[in-house]
Design a protein around this motif. Structure first.
Motif, PDB file in Angstrom:
ATOM      1  N   ILE A 104       0.728  -0.986  -0.178  1.00 57.73           N
ATOM      2  CA  ILE A 104      -0.270   0.038  -0.503  1.00 57.73           C
ATOM      3  C   ILE A 104       1.252   1.065   0.298  1.00 57.73           C
ATOM      4  O   ILE A 104       1.051   2.044  -0.452  1.00 57.73           O
ATOM      5  N   ILE A 121       6.116   2.062   2.359  1.00 53.65           N
ATOM      6  CA  ILE A 121       7.427   1.501   3.766  1.00 53.65           C
ATOM      7  C   ILE A 121       7.548  -0.136   3.612  1.00 53.65           C
ATOM      8  O   ILE A 121       7.978  -0.938   3.866  1.00 53.65           O
ATOM      9  N   GLY A 122       6.509  -0.547   2.491  1.00 52.83           N
ATOM     10  CA  GLY A 122       7.111  -1.991   2.118  1.00 52.83           C
ATOM     11  C   GLY A 122       6.565  -3.431   3.292  1.00 52.83           C
ATOM     12  O   GLY A 122       7.648  -4.148   3.665  1.00 52.83           O
ATOM     13  N   CYS A 123       5.560  -3.032   4.750  1.00 57.98           N
ATOM     14  CA  CYS A 123       5.700  -3.856   6.374  1.00 57.98           C
ATOM     15  C   CYS A 123       5.749  -5.098   5.678  1.00 57.98           C
ATOM     16  O   CYS A 123       4.834  -5.126   5.176  1.00 57.98           O
ATOM     17  N   ILE A 180       4.708  -8.918   7.271  1.00 53.47           N
ATOM     18  CA  ILE A 180       3.930  -8.795   7.704  1.00 53.47           C
ATOM     19  C   ILE A 180       2.930 -10.769   7.843  1.00 53.47           C
ATOM     20  O   ILE A 180       3.488 -11.246   7.117  1.00 53.47           O
ATOM     21  N   CYS A 231       0.212  -0.161   9.893  1.00 49.88           N
ATOM     22  CA  CYS A 231      -0.927  -0.129  10.130  1.00 49.88           C
ATOM     23  C   CYS A 231      -2.540   0.169   9.739  1.00 49.88           C
ATOM     24  O   CYS A 231      -2.519  -1.515   8.981  1.00 49.88           O
ATOM     25  N   ARG A 244      -4.015   0.338   7.438  1.00 48.26           N
ATOM     26  CA  ARG A 244      -3.940   0.341   6.174  1.00 48.26           C
ATOM     27  C   ARG A 244      -3.706  -1.366   5.366  1.00 48.26           C
ATOM     28  O   ARG A 244      -4.320  -1.835   4.327  1.00 48.26           O
ATOM     29  N   GLY A 245      -2.446  -1.085   6.736  1.00 48.12           N
ATOM     30  CA  GLY A 245      -1.549  -2.945   6.485  1.00 48.12           C
ATOM     31  C   GLY A 245      -3.006  -3.703   6.859  1.00 48.12           C
ATOM     32  O   GLY A 245      -2.917  -5.071   6.099  1.00 48.12           O
TER      33      GLY A 245
END
Ligand SMILES: Cc1cc2nc3c(=O)[nH]c(=O)nc-3n(C[C@H](O)[C@H](O)[C@H](O)COP(=O)(O)OP(=O)(O)OC[C@H]3O[C@@H](n4cnc5c(N)ncnc54)[C@H](O)[C@@H]3O)c2cc1C
Ligand code: SF4
Lengths: 117, 413
Positions: A9, A12-14, A16, A33, A35-36
């Motif tokens: 999204i 940052i490309g977390c 998860i 977050c 949104r993630g």
């Protein structure tokens, strides 16, 4: 089962990791977050993406007009939509955000111009 | 010709600089752009992912450019297209050339450099073999497909996993080409994680880490490449060579700031960032010459480019008004595990926005330390391919004496 995701999204490309247990989602790892979280839920249901591509344009300075879907579309529909888009040719002038194809491939999503030309 | 602020280059860095020079009171603001349109590289970056910070929207490159162009037209910035700046001197005189005026001079009270960056090409890396047609940088291929509407090949190998290469892997696939694989000499990808996911994984395109192209085959046109695994010293390992049939090789092996004009004006170039040595006000080592965007240091995100444009534009406007030649500054130095660090000097005039990259991959929690401010920040990991942005308010810095050092340390837990 543990599933691994990279949220696309924001840049940052977390990363998860979640475990899906009887329809419940348990976050194991990742600095996501809100949104993630939505992204992971959607990804488990049906991965969706915004498609960006070009269509031929006549009477403009360049040959190609950049376009995109106005909403994210199911990933699996990308090949059919690309086939439909390949047949299109438009004439200049075009304003940014003009709808180029309505309801492409019956998806209720429109193809819109991403610049004026 | 005379101007208050002249901006060289009409990409996002230049457009934002011009906009903010005007908004901060500069009277005549002039952009010089060598192409026939404003917008810079954004015009060919038709994919989305731009503008999440500046516009709070997920925009494509052309949308981002058009919004900025609308803005500069509203405030009344002048621009000259098809106009190339060919010389720059440290007394702030620019020599430019176009078909209307021929070769002409512009005396400007202040200048913002915004020429962007260029792609490393085959000349910068060494691959033995012939020089057939079918070898392009990823950016050139991007222009062919997205602007000219021409597919450069049917079977493609991509060398290097920079973001432009990853984005082109997806674009070529969508247009019907077969991307055989992305080969990266390092043991980590060069581009952002999100691009690995949405450009390669989404389309089942393989990524080969610790691999490189060791030979190009073909006489008139590329007919294939030989790839091999590399060891920890990046040397090809014997016996791992493999021939891959393809008609096109794309190079995505990095970007470097465009430094020709900067060097000519005797601007000091940093060996760390490969662009001008700069202060937090985006001023170079020559008073009154500022710099914004990728000509300063190669940024990951266009929003960071825009942020440097805001600062450069504002300070260029102020310099044009009062010619503030402040010489007092402290150095900002990379400490342990810090690779690229920008800017290089702090001159006590503004907040400090630091941009840095880790010097190596640390897949563990880290702490970023800023001395002598006693600032510490935790992160989950540190990776050279992800730029880190840290803003420090001016109040905190006014008492700082001696150089500022930024370092990254592994921490437990
Ligand atoms: C091929 C390519 C693709 C990229 N794709 C992405 C991407 O997808 N996402 C992303 O975030 N970043 C991308 N980047 C990085 C990109 O450069 C920045 O995000 C952003 O466009 C930089 O803005 P800029 O204004 O600094 O430079 P640019 O957009 O490059 O603008 C520089 C402008 O200066 C002009 N110019 C240069 N020299 C002169 C001169 N002497 N006289 C007059 N005009 C001159 C050029 O014609 C150009 O219009 C890409 C870079 C390249 C090279
Ligand atoms: S989880 Fe949130 S912060 Fe992380 S990548 Fe996704 S949107 Fe960005």
């Amino acid at each position: 089962m543990i599933k691994h995701f990279t949220c696309v999204i924001c840049p940052i490309g977390c990363e998860i990791d979640v475990e899906e247990n009887e329809g419940k989602l348990i976050l194991l790892n990742g600095n996501m977050c809100a949104r993630g979280k939505e992204f992971v839920i959607q990804e488990l249901k049906e991965p969706i993406r915004v498609l960006t591509t070009t269509v031929r344009i006549k009477g403009a300075e360049f040959n190609m007009l950049p376009v995109r879907t106005d909403k994210p579309i199911p990933k699996r529909l990308i090949p059919i939509i690309m086939e439909d888009i390949a047949k299109i040719e438009v004439n200049a002038p075009i304003k940014m955000y003009k709808v180029i194809v309505k309801n492409i491939a019956g998806t209720r999503v429109n193809i819109i111009a991403t610049r004026s030309m | 010709m005379k101007a208050d602020v002249t901006v060289i280059g009409g990409g996002p860095g230049g457009l934002v600089s011009a906009l903010f020079a005007k908004r901060n009171g500069a009277k005549k603001v002039l952009i010089l752009e060598r192409e026939d349109e404003l917008g810079g590289i954004l015009k060919q970056c038709i994919h989305n992912g731009f503008g999440l910070e500046l516009f709070k929207k997920d925009l494509t490159g052309p949308e981002y450019a058009e919004r900025l162009i609308d803005d500069i037209n509203k405030v009344g910035v002048d621009y000259m297209l098809d106009t190339m700046a060919i010389h720059l001197s440290n007394d702030r005189t620019i020599t430019a050339v176009n078909s209307k005026y021929g070769v002409f001079n512009i005396e400007s009270k202040s200048i913002v450099l915004a020429m962007g960056c260029r792609e490393r090409a085959r000349g910068n890396i060494v691959i033995p073999g012939t020089r057939p047609a079918g070898i392009y940088t990823a950016g050139v291929a991007q222009r062919f497909i997205n602007i000219d509407g021409y597919l450069p090949g049917k079977e493609v190998v991509i060398l290097g996993s920079g973001d432009i290469g990853l984005i082109m892997a997806r674009r070529l696939t969508l247009e019907g080409a077969k991307v055989k694989g992305v080969y990266e000499i390092m043991d980590h990808p060069g581009g952002l994680k999100r691009n690995i996911v949405q450009c390669l994984n989404d389309f089942d395109i393989p990524l080969y880490l610790s691999h490189t192209v060791i030979e190009i085959k073909g006489k008139d046109r590329v007919t294939g490449v030989v790839v091999a695994k590399v060891d920890s010293k990046m040397q090809p390992i014997e016996g791992t060579e493999e021939f891959i049939k393809c008609d096109t090789l794309l190079l995505s092996v990095g970007l470097i700031p465009e430094n020709e004009l900067s060097k000519e004006a005797n601007i000091e170039i940093s060996s760390n960032t490969k662009g001008p040595v700069m202060t937090e006000t985006m001023e170079t080592t020559v008073p009154g010459i500022f710099s914004s965007g990728n000509v300063s240091v190669v940024f990951d995100l266009v929003d960071y480019v825009a942020e440097t444009g805001v600062i450069a534009g504002k300070n260029a406007a102020e310099f044009a008004k009062e010619k503030n030649e402040n010489k007092k500054f402290i150095n900002i130095l990379p400490g342990k595990n810090v690779g690229i660090l920008f800017p290089h000097r702090y001159s006590y005039r503004d907040d400090l926005i630091l941009f840095l990259r880790a010097g190596k991959w640390i897949e563990k929690p880290v702490s970023i330390k800023i001395k002598p401010l006693n600032m510490k920040m935790r992160r989950f990991y540190a990776r050279p391919n992800e730029m880190i942005r840290i803003k420090i308010l001016q109040d905190k810095l006014l008492s700082a004496k001696g150089d500022i050092t930024v370092s990254i340390k592994e921490v437990e837990g």
